[in-house]
Design an enzyme around this catalytic site. Structure first.
Site, short mmCIF file in Angstrom:
data_model
loop_
_atom_site.label_atom_id
_atom_site.label_comp_id
_atom_site.label_asym_id
_atom_site.label_seq_id
_atom_site.Cartn_x
_atom_site.Cartn_y
_atom_site.Cartn_z
N GLU A 10 0.40 -1.25 -0.11
CA GLU A 10 0.26 0.01 -0.30
C GLU A 10 0.91 1.27 -0.35
O GLU A 10 2.21 1.48 0.46
CB GLU A 10 -0.88 0.35 1.68
CG GLU A 10 -2.13 -1.05 0.66
CD GLU A 10 -2.57 -0.96 1.82
OE1 GLU A 10 -3.46 -1.52 2.33
OE2 GLU A 10 -2.61 -0.45 3.37
N CYS A 28 3.33 8.59 0.70
CA CYS A 28 4.42 8.12 1.88
C CYS A 28 4.34 6.18 1.26
O CYS A 28 2.83 5.86 0.77
CB CYS A 28 3.37 7.61 2.94
SG CYS A 28 3.71 6.84 4.26
N CYS A 85 7.04 -6.83 6.81
CA CYS A 85 8.08 -5.95 7.76
C CYS A 85 8.33 -7.08 8.87
O CYS A 85 7.53 -8.20 9.78
CB CYS A 85 8.04 -5.02 8.55
SG CYS A 85 9.52 -4.41 9.13
N CYS A 143 6.88 -4.77 15.13
CA CYS A 143 6.41 -3.70 16.87
C CYS A 143 5.20 -3.75 16.70
O CYS A 143 4.08 -4.14 16.20
CB CYS A 143 6.75 -2.25 15.72
SG CYS A 143 8.45 -1.79 15.40
N CYS A 198 2.21 -2.38 15.36
CA CYS A 198 1.66 -1.99 13.89
C CYS A 198 1.78 -2.80 13.14
O CYS A 198 1.95 -4.03 12.97
CB CYS A 198 3.38 -1.32 13.31
SG CYS A 198 3.68 -1.16 11.13
N GLY A 215 7.39 -1.14 5.25
CA GLY A 215 9.25 -2.34 5.44
C GLY A 215 9.87 -1.18 6.57
O GLY A 215 9.60 0.00 6.86
N SER A 244 11.58 6.16 14.57
CA SER A 244 10.64 5.91 15.18
C SER A 244 11.31 5.51 16.76
O SER A 244 11.69 4.43 17.22
CB SER A 244 10.28 5.20 15.03
OG SER A 244 9.26 4.90 13.77
N LEU A 245 10.72 6.32 17.61
CA LEU A 245 11.55 6.18 18.71
C LEU A 245 10.56 5.54 20.06
O LEU A 245 10.57 4.58 20.05
CB LEU A 245 11.78 8.05 19.58
CG LEU A 245 12.66 7.61 20.99
CD1 LEU A 245 13.78 6.68 21.02
CD2 LEU A 245 13.02 8.85 21.41
N HIS A 246 9.32 6.53 19.67
CA HIS A 246 7.93 5.69 20.90
C HIS A 246 7.62 5.70 22.21
O HIS A 246 7.28 4.97 22.85
CB HIS A 246 7.33 4.74 19.96
CG HIS A 246 7.36 5.26 18.64
ND1 HIS A 246 7.00 5.60 17.54
CD2 HIS A 246 7.36 3.42 17.60
CE1 HIS A 246 6.91 5.79 16.62
NE2 HIS A 246 7.07 4.82 15.87
N ASN A 285 -3.30 5.34 16.07
CA ASN A 285 -3.87 4.89 14.76
C ASN A 285 -4.06 3.30 15.01
O ASN A 285 -3.55 2.33 14.72
CB ASN A 285 -3.62 5.05 13.15
CG ASN A 285 -3.05 6.78 13.34
OD1 ASN A 285 -4.13 7.16 13.47
ND2 ASN A 285 -1.93 6.87 12.63
N CYS A 333 0.10 6.24 9.49
CA CYS A 333 0.60 5.17 9.54
C CYS A 333 0.07 3.97 10.65
O CYS A 333 -0.45 4.35 11.60
CB CYS A 333 1.12 6.97 10.50
SG CYS A 333 2.28 8.33 10.41
#
Ligand code: SAH
Ligand code: SF4
Length: 342
Positions: A81, A95, A102, A106, A109, A152, A207-209, A283, A324
């Site tokens: 996508e 995007c 991937c 995570c 995700c 990915g 991407s820390l999060h 999301n 995202c």
């Protein structure tokens, strides 16, 4: 489009011919060789036989029309996508995905849930951009930004990602300025260091999060291999070499990483002049809940009052499951109608 095949097919052609073909594909945005009337008929026929310009995509747009998600099917039947976002200020960002699935899985995700199938070729990455560029051409508009924030991990497909960027940056072709490209990584140290050595002004996002290793490993398993301090050392090397700002993405997940304490911990990590934080509302992908708007505001205020440069991401396309982390290769999962006209 198979770039390698195109290059080898044109290897015995004069340079001007090669340039002409780049312009046809990337500027005129032709989608069929029959439109390439400047070329000799024999070459057109050969190209038509060997190199397909067709991109097999199905699109669905959000209700407000600000984002369009497209499902692209490649020659081997695998699908990815890609999303086009129209920003209020006039930016039009694509995007792109760089892998089918991937390997990192995570916790928050959707892409991670489907596992890893394969890397995309430079041509398959470029096709996502051409797909939307052709669409926008009908409205006399152009793509202004490309972000590797789809499906990915770009650092695991480094060569092909860089090759695609170089082709799209080529001034004789698509000609998108290098500062308009961004790569987001989960924090692969080797990839960050490698990017630091490139003489290219590509934007880097991390991407820390989570503000500590315990929490980060819960959300991002590969943090075990690349703990925060090692990753930040690589980022500092990158800023030293490039003097460019680095964006730290922080997805706010209710009661997981959105407390005042987490915000204060994050402040301590982010106290560097070239660092800035981009807060992303989580999301929904099944596992968690989004932080409430008041919580997001308080979290943001703590960062800003402590002098951390902080931006907040606008939530695009959640009605088309195109926001995202929601990309999992299924336009059919969306409630909107599929528009097959593109
Ligand atoms: N693999 C790379 C790039 C793709 S993900 C990376 O992880 O950085 C692009 C961005 O979307 C990342 O910052 C990722 O953490 C974020 N993301 C993933 N799932 C999300 C979700 N459910 N809600 C909001 N953002 C999400
Ligand atoms: Fe992969 Fe990035 Fe999703 Fe993690 S957040 S599973 S690294 S795409």
């Amino acid at each position: 489009m198979n770039i390698d095949k195109l290059n080898s097919l044109l290897s015995d052609q004069p340079t001007y011919r090669f340039k002409q073909i780049k312009q046809l594909i990337f500027r005129d945005l032709i989608d069929d060789w029959s439109q390439a009337t400047v070329l000799p008929l024999s070459l057109r026929e050969e190209l038509n036989k060997e190199i397909s310009l067709r991109i097999n995509g199905q699109s669905v747009s959000s209700k407000d029309g600000d984002s369009t998600k497209s499902l692209i099917t490649f020659e081997d039947g695998l699908k990815i996508e890609t999303v086009l976002m129209i920003h209020a200020g006039g930016r039009r960002t694509v995007c792109v995905s760089c892998q089918v699935g991937c390997p990192f899985g995570c916790a928050f995700c959707a892409t991670g849930k489907i596992g890893f199938k394969r890397n995309l070729t430079p041509g398959e990455i470029i096709d996502q951009v051409l797909f939307f560029a052709r669409l926008l051409k009908k409205k006399k508009k152009k793509i202004t930004n490309i972000v590797f924030m789809g499906m990915g991990e770009p650092m695991l497909n480094y060569e092909n990602v860089l090759e695609a960027i170089k082709i799209l940056n080529d001034k004789d072709g698509f000609n998108l300025g290098i500062r308009h490209f961004s790569i987001s990584t989960v924090g692969i140290v080797e990839g960050i260091r490698r990017l630091a050595e490139e003489p290219l002004q590509i934007n880097l996002a991390i991407s820390l999060h989570a503000p500590n290793n315990r929490l980060r490993t819960e959300l991002i398993k590969v943090n075990e291999k690349y703990p925060i301090e090692n990753m930040l050392r690589a980022v500092d090397y990158y800023t030293l070499k490039t003097n460019r700002k680095v964006m730290f993405e922080y997805v706010l997940i209710k009661d997981i990483n959105d407390s005042d304490e987490c915000a204060h911990e994050l402040v301590r990590l982010m106290k560097k002049p070239l660092y800035f934080v981009n807060l992303i509302p989580y999301n929904p992908t099944g596992n968690f809940q989004s932080s409430l708007p008041e919580r997001i505001k308080t979290f943001k205020d703590i960062l800003m009052k402590s002098g951390v440069m902080t931006t907040q991401r606008y939530r695009f396309g959640d009605d088309i499951v195109g926001a995202c982390g929601q990309l999992a290769g299924g336009v059919e999962h969306s409630n909107n109608q599929i528009d097959l006209s593109h």
